[in-house]
Design a protein around this motif. Structure first.
Motif, PDB file in Angstrom:
ATOM      1  N   THR A  35     -42.060   5.578  47.576  1.00 22.64           N
ATOM      2  CA  THR A  35     -41.558   5.918  48.910  1.00 22.64           C
ATOM      3  C   THR A  35     -41.280   4.656  49.720  1.00 22.64           C
ATOM      4  N   VAL A  36     -42.203   3.692  49.678  1.00 24.78           N
ATOM      5  CA  VAL A  36     -42.006   2.444  50.422  1.00 24.78           C
ATOM      6  C   VAL A  36     -40.848   1.647  49.828  1.00 24.78           C
ATOM      7  N   ASP A  37     -40.705   1.660  48.497  1.00 24.55           N
ATOM      8  CA  ASP A  37     -39.573   0.973  47.864  1.00 24.55           C
ATOM      9  C   ASP A  37     -38.248   1.546  48.357  1.00 24.55           C
ATOM     10  N   ARG A  38     -38.172   2.880  48.443  1.00 25.95           N
ATOM     11  CA  ARG A  38     -36.935   3.514  48.939  1.00 25.95           C
ATOM     12  C   ARG A  38     -36.673   3.106  50.386  1.00 25.95           C
ATOM     13  N   ALA A  39     -37.724   3.091  51.178  1.00 23.85           N
ATOM     14  CA  ALA A  39     -37.578   2.711  52.584  1.00 23.85           C
ATOM     15  C   ALA A  39     -37.079   1.268  52.704  1.00 23.85           C
ATOM     16  N   ASP A  40     -37.666   0.370  51.915  1.00 19.25           N
ATOM     17  CA  ASP A  40     -37.240  -1.030  51.946  1.00 19.25           C
ATOM     18  C   ASP A  40     -35.773  -1.162  51.551  1.00 19.25           C
ATOM     19  N   SER A  41     -35.376  -0.407  50.541  1.00 13.39           N
ATOM     20  CA  SER A  41     -33.987  -0.456  50.089  1.00 13.39           C
ATOM     21  C   SER A  41     -33.035  -0.006  51.187  1.00 13.39           C
ATOM     22  N   HIS A  42     -33.385   1.078  51.877  1.00 12.50           N
ATOM     23  CA  HIS A  42     -32.543   1.556  52.981  1.00 12.50           C
ATOM     24  C   HIS A  42     -32.472   0.522  54.103  1.00 12.50           C
ATOM     25  N   ARG A  43     -33.614  -0.104  54.417  1.00 16.02           N
ATOM     26  CA  ARG A  43     -33.613  -1.106  55.495  1.00 16.02           C
ATOM     27  C   ARG A  43     -32.757  -2.306  55.116  1.00 16.02           C
ATOM     28  N   ASN A  44     -32.876  -2.766  53.878  1.00 14.46           N
ATOM     29  CA  ASN A  44     -32.083  -3.903  53.424  1.00 14.46           C
ATOM     30  C   ASN A  44     -30.594  -3.597  53.439  1.00 14.46           C
ATOM     31  N   ASN A  45     -30.244  -2.318  53.310  1.00 11.89           N
ATOM     32  CA  ASN A  45     -28.836  -1.894  53.345  1.00 11.89           C
ATOM     33  C   ASN A  45     -28.361  -1.573  54.751  1.00 11.89           C
ATOM     34  N   GLY A  46     -29.232  -1.796  55.751  1.00 13.55           N
ATOM     35  CA  GLY A  46     -28.858  -1.521  57.129  1.00 13.55           C
ATOM     36  C   GLY A  46     -28.929  -0.051  57.510  1.00 13.55           C
ATOM     37  N   GLU A  47     -29.534   0.788  56.649  1.00 11.59           N
ATOM     38  CA  GLU A  47     -29.648   2.231  56.916  1.00 11.59           C
ATOM     39  C   GLU A  47     -30.979   2.485  57.629  1.00 11.59           C
ATOM     40  N   ASN A  48     -31.037   2.069  58.885  1.00  8.19           N
ATOM     41  CA  ASN A  48     -32.311   2.008  59.595  1.00  8.19           C
ATOM     42  C   ASN A  48     -32.935   3.373  59.868  1.00  8.19           C
ATOM     43  N   PHE A  49     -32.129   4.366  60.151  1.00  3.79           N
ATOM     44  CA  PHE A  49     -32.702   5.676  60.472  1.00  3.79           C
ATOM     45  C   PHE A  49     -33.288   6.340  59.224  1.00  3.79           C
ATOM     46  N   THR A  50     -32.603   6.188  58.089  1.00  7.91           N
ATOM     47  CA  THR A  50     -33.157   6.700  56.833  1.00  7.91           C
ATOM     48  C   THR A  50     -34.411   5.928  56.457  1.00  7.91           C
ATOM     49  N   ALA A  51     -34.386   4.611  56.685  1.00 13.00           N
ATOM     50  CA  ALA A  51     -35.568   3.791  56.411  1.00 13.00           C
ATOM     51  C   ALA A  51     -36.742   4.254  57.268  1.00 13.00           C
ATOM     52  N   GLU A  52     -36.483   4.517  58.541  1.00 12.59           N
ATOM     53  CA  GLU A  52     -37.549   4.986  59.432  1.00 12.59           C
ATOM     54  C   GLU A  52     -38.164   6.283  58.908  1.00 12.59           C
ATOM     55  N   PHE A  53     -37.334   7.187  58.422  1.00 13.31           N
ATOM     56  CA  PHE A  53     -37.814   8.461  57.891  1.00 13.31           C
ATOM     57  C   PHE A  53     -38.729   8.234  56.689  1.00 13.31           C
ATOM     58  N   GLU A  54     -38.314   7.370  55.773  1.00 15.77           N
ATOM     59  CA  GLU A  54     -39.108   7.120  54.567  1.00 15.77           C
ATOM     60  C   GLU A  54     -40.409   6.381  54.897  1.00 15.77           C
ATOM     61  N   TYR A  55     -40.336   5.404  55.803  1.00 14.93           N
ATOM     62  CA  TYR A  55     -41.569   4.724  56.213  1.00 14.93           C
ATOM     63  C   TYR A  55     -42.530   5.709  56.863  1.00 14.93           C
ATOM     64  N   GLY A  56     -41.977   6.644  57.643  1.00 15.80           N
ATOM     65  CA  GLY A  56     -42.819   7.664  58.265  1.00 15.80           C
ATOM     66  C   GLY A  56     -43.510   8.529  57.225  1.00 15.80           C
ATOM     67  N   ASN A  57     -42.777   8.881  56.168  1.00 16.50           N
ATOM     68  CA  ASN A  57     -43.393   9.665  55.081  1.00 16.50           C
ATOM     69  C   ASN A  57     -44.547   8.901  54.446  1.00 16.50           C
ATOM     70  N   ALA A  58     -44.351   7.602  54.244  1.00 17.54           N
ATOM     71  CA  ALA A  58     -45.405   6.784  53.639  1.00 17.54           C
ATOM     72  C   ALA A  58     -46.629   6.717  54.547  1.00 17.54           C
ATOM     73  N   LEU A  59     -46.408   6.559  55.843  1.00 20.22           N
ATOM     74  CA  LEU A  59     -47.528   6.421  56.775  1.00 20.22           C
ATOM     75  C   LEU A  59     -48.275   7.731  56.982  1.00 20.22           C
ATOM     76  N   GLN A  60     -47.630   8.857  56.693  1.00 18.42           N
ATOM     77  CA  GLN A  60     -48.355  10.125  56.727  1.00 18.42           C
ATOM     78  C   GLN A  60     -49.387  10.197  55.613  1.00 18.42           C
ATOM     79  N   VAL A  61     -49.104   9.510  54.523  1.00 19.28           N
ATOM     80  CA  VAL A  61     -50.029   9.480  53.384  1.00 19.28           C
ATOM     81  C   VAL A  61     -51.094   8.407  53.579  1.00 19.28           C
ATOM     82  N   ASP A  62     -50.685   7.246  54.125  1.00 16.94           N
ATOM     83  CA  ASP A  62     -51.613   6.136  54.361  1.00 16.94           C
ATOM     84  C   ASP A  62     -51.170   5.400  55.615  1.00 16.94           C
ATOM     85  N   GLU A  63     -51.813   5.695  56.729  1.00 16.21           N
ATOM     86  CA  GLU A  63     -51.386   5.107  58.002  1.00 16.21           C
ATOM     87  C   GLU A  63     -51.655   3.611  58.085  1.00 16.21           C
ATOM     88  N   GLU A  64     -52.455   3.079  57.152  1.00 17.60           N
ATOM     89  CA  GLU A  64     -52.744   1.651  57.154  1.00 17.60           C
ATOM     90  C   GLU A  64     -51.961   0.897  56.076  1.00 17.60           C
TER      91      GLU A  64
END
Length: 291
Positions: free
Chosen positions: A76-105
């Protein structure tokens, strides 16, 4: 083992807690699992004797439950990083949010989300992430150095200088300083127009790494702009001159040996760019520090 009052008496109950145990350089590190079976929270080192006396291995539980959860989170974090590196910030935010729901730290997810907010100029949301990260010891571990540098530089570029300095102070407290950290602190003080502190940390950086070319360019720029405090001018000029002499000697040795090594020109005229290009809009020197 716990005792619970039931109204008619006391009942004993056993609570099982799972820990992630890892051996690192001969030391044994333990970290609790959260409710989603992800290693999360404060880590600590314990002895082998404690492991044997107080813990019971659960290899099947690790293989069937913990490892798949950890792998899913990493994906999930890998996908988020990929979206951020591609400038897809809103999709990246969604994926990072999914990751933080599993582990907020999760350090990578927190850094990534903070950088996403900073890329969008949402400093209020970025500040919330900053307040979380600055409390996480794991955020300042060596394996996260690239993200640590990128986040600190982004804080400064978004005029969050106070937060950047607090962030760097935390890094000094937990892991000590190195040439890049000292340089970044100097840049933050420069943004605050605290030129004395800026020079202090540039000197720390060059003492840590005498070949730090960006620092020498910075010193020359400060001298040309007459921003070096009067009582430090002589010291700064000595540092710059010493570095130029050392570079010149390296060039002479290289030429004498005929080994084909290409070194940068040592003269002030050739090696130092125009003053205006030292701090250009893209902050190329910052990008260099992230490598």
């Amino acid at each position: 083992m716990k005792q619970v009052e039931t109204g008619t008496g006391v009942r004993k109950s056993v609570q099982k807690t799972f820990w992630f145990v890892e051996e690192l350089d001969g030391k044994i590190e333990v970290q609790p699992l959260n409710a989603n079976y992800i290693p999360s929270g404060k880590k600590r080192f314990i002895s082998l004797e404690d492991i044997i006396a107080r813990f019971q291995p659960e290899p099947e539980f690790y293989v069937t439950t913990v490892f798949p959860k950890m792998q899913e989170l990493a994906d999930t974090v890998d996908r988020a990083d990929s979206h951020r590196n591609n400038g897809e910030n809103f999709t990246a935010e969604f994926e990072y949010g999914n990751a933080l729901q599993v582990d907020e730290e999760n350090v990578r997810a927190n850094f990534g989300l903070g950088l996403t907010y900073l890329d969008r100029g949402e400093t209020g949301k970025a500040n919330n992430i900053f307040e979380r990260l600055v409390k996480l010891d794991a955020a300042f571990e060596r394996k996260h150095k690239h993200l640590f540098n990128e986040f600190g530089i982004s804080l400064r570029k978004n005029k969050m200088t106070k937060q950047a300095l607090e962030y760097y102070d935390r890094a000094l407290e937990l892991s000590g300083g190195d040439d890049h950290l000292f340089y970044n602190i100097a840049r933050a003080h420069f943004e605050k127009k605290d030129y004395a502190r800026c020079v202090d940390y540039l000197l720390k950086a060059i003492n840590s790494n005498p070949d730090f070319d960006v620092v020498l360019k910075f010193f020359n720029w400060l001298l040309e702009k007459e921003l070096v405090p009067q009582d430090r001018i002589s010291e700064v000029r000595t540092v710059v001159r010493t570095a130029e002499i050392a570079a010149s000697r390296k060039q002479e040795v290289s030429t004498a040996m005929g080994d084909g090594i290409q070194l940068e020109p040592s003269s002030t005229e050739e090696s130092i760019p125009a003053v205006e290009s030292v701090f250009d809009d893209d902050d190329d020197d910052d990008l260099f520090l992230q490598s």
